[in-house]
Design a protein around this motif. Structure first.
Motif, PDB file in Angstrom:
ATOM      1  N   LEU A 107      16.828 -11.729  -1.975  1.00  0.00           N
ATOM      2  CA  LEU A 107      16.265 -10.634  -2.761  1.00  0.00           C
ATOM      3  C   LEU A 107      14.929 -11.089  -3.328  1.00  0.00           C
ATOM      4  O   LEU A 107      14.849 -12.129  -3.988  1.00  0.00           O
ATOM      5  N   ASP A 109      12.033 -10.067  -5.903  1.00  0.00           N
ATOM      6  CA  ASP A 109      11.614  -9.221  -7.012  1.00  0.00           C
ATOM      7  C   ASP A 109      10.135  -9.476  -7.286  1.00  0.00           C
ATOM      8  O   ASP A 109       9.747 -10.592  -7.663  1.00  0.00           O
ATOM      9  N   LYS A 231       7.055  -4.952   1.945  1.00  0.00           N
ATOM     10  CA  LYS A 231       8.303  -4.348   2.412  1.00  0.00           C
ATOM     11  C   LYS A 231       8.597  -4.752   3.860  1.00  0.00           C
ATOM     12  O   LYS A 231       9.724  -5.088   4.215  1.00  0.00           O
ATOM     13  N   LYS A 240      16.122  -7.835   0.818  1.00  0.00           N
ATOM     14  CA  LYS A 240      15.823  -6.676  -0.018  1.00  0.00           C
ATOM     15  C   LYS A 240      14.636  -7.006  -0.917  1.00  0.00           C
ATOM     16  O   LYS A 240      14.414  -8.164  -1.255  1.00  0.00           O
ATOM     17  N   ARG A 242      12.296  -5.498  -4.423  1.00  0.00           N
ATOM     18  CA  ARG A 242      12.097  -4.545  -5.516  1.00  0.00           C
ATOM     19  C   ARG A 242      10.729  -4.797  -6.151  1.00  0.00           C
ATOM     20  O   ARG A 242      10.261  -5.939  -6.196  1.00  0.00           O
ATOM     21  N   LYS A 288      12.796   4.251  -4.124  1.00  0.00           N
ATOM     22  CA  LYS A 288      13.941   3.630  -4.788  1.00  0.00           C
ATOM     23  C   LYS A 288      13.744   2.145  -5.094  1.00  0.00           C
ATOM     24  O   LYS A 288      14.437   1.592  -5.957  1.00  0.00           O
ATOM     25  N   SER A 289      12.831   1.505  -4.409  1.00  0.00           N
ATOM     26  CA  SER A 289      12.616   0.068  -4.651  1.00  0.00           C
ATOM     27  C   SER A 289      11.695  -0.187  -5.846  1.00  0.00           C
ATOM     28  O   SER A 289      11.388  -1.330  -6.171  1.00  0.00           O
TER      29      SER A 289
END
Length: 298
Positions: A107, A109, A231, A240, A242, A288-289
């Motif tokens: 992930l 961030d 992305k 993923k 964010r 949504k991210s």
């Protein structure tokens, strides 16, 4: 920088901040003291926090940083966080960071700040690009007198005192009218040359996208392209991603009082400038991210 120890000393500007030591590993990420200089192993982490000085956080001991808190929380068996950031980085460096870390099934961030979008800020995505262009065009010969004058602490203090006195009166008049003005877009267009360029940027991003100048739209789109590429890089690594928006202090009344009233910004302590237009555009374009921390902080 990799394999380093940094000392952040207490300053008269922020006496509440204690002297802090920061440690980095072979990759350059901030780590616990016992991992200083140790070889970075991407397989030991599954959460990468990437950003600027907020992530570097050299005013805080490791255990009080975002990643330090995560690594000492009840979720430490599920999440192992790695902080990778440096003061004044922008989205170009964030994109490069994902490629360099190159971790799969993780992930990412990415912490974004309005500074990333400001055309007037020479380290924003737009500003850095313009700076490169100017350097390429600039004559290699420098004016030695001007160079040493700008290096003078005394000269800078005198310059700051003069600009502060000059701009305070102008900015006060501007705020008296701006806060009452119904058509803020038109008013800002007509008065933007009378106030600080940095303040102009923040005001435009507080307004709807339709109010923005072409330069502000161009600056925004440069960052957006980096976000789209981030992305793609995350998807390549089956990871993923964010994008977490951090509001500046002047988004809230009374917050960061010493900084917001400085002549470079000139924002009264009873005024807040929420970057509403910027946030709305990010929500629309990222989807949504995108995570907006403005509302939770309020």
């Amino acid at each position: 920088c990799p394999n380093n120890i940094y000392i952040k000393k207490r300053s008269k500007d922020y006496p509440i901040i204690e002297e802090t030591l920061s440690y980095t590993d072979s990759f350059g990420g901030r780590v616990e003291e016992k991992l200083t200089g140790k070889k970075f192993d991407k397989n030991k982490y599954n959460l990468y926090l990437i950003g600027d000085s907020f992530i570097q956080a050299d005013e805080l001991p490791y255990e009080k940083t975002v990643y330090g808190i995560i690594n000492n929380s009840l979720n430490k068996k599920l999440l192992k966080a790695y902080g990778f950031g440096y003061s004044s980085w922008n989205t170009e460096q964030y994109l490069d960071s994902i490629k360099a870390i190159n971790a799969n099934n993780s992930l990412y961030d990415i912490f974004i700040f309005p500074n990333d979008y400001l055309p007037s800020y020479n380290k924003s995505r737009y500003g850095a690009l313009q700076k490169k262009s100017r350097v390429l065009k600039k004559n290699s010969h420098k004016n030695p007198f001007k160079y040493f004058l700008n290096k003078s602490v005394t000269f800078q203090k005198l310059k700051d005192a003069y600009l502060s006195q000059k701009s305070t009166k102008i900015t006060q008049k501007f705020w008296d009218k701006y806060t009452k003005e119904k058509n803020k877009c038109e008013f800002l267009d007509n008065n933007k040359n009378n106030i600080s360029p940095r303040l102009v940027d923040y005001l435009y991003f507080s307004l709807p996208y339709s109010c923005w100048t072409e330069i502000h739209k161009e600056s925004y789109n440069l960052v957006l392209q980096d976000i789209k590429n981030m992305k793609k890089e995350a998807n390549k690594r089956k990871s993923k991603i964010r994008f977490i928006y951090l509001p500046p202090g002047f988004s809230f009344i009374g917050e960061n009082y010493p900084g917001k009233t400085h002549y470079y910004y000139g924002i009264p302590k009873n005024v807040e400038i929420k970057q509403t237009g910027l946030i709305q555009r990010l929500e629309n374009d990222i989807g949504k991210s995108f995570i907006d921390l403005d509302a939770p902080i309020r």
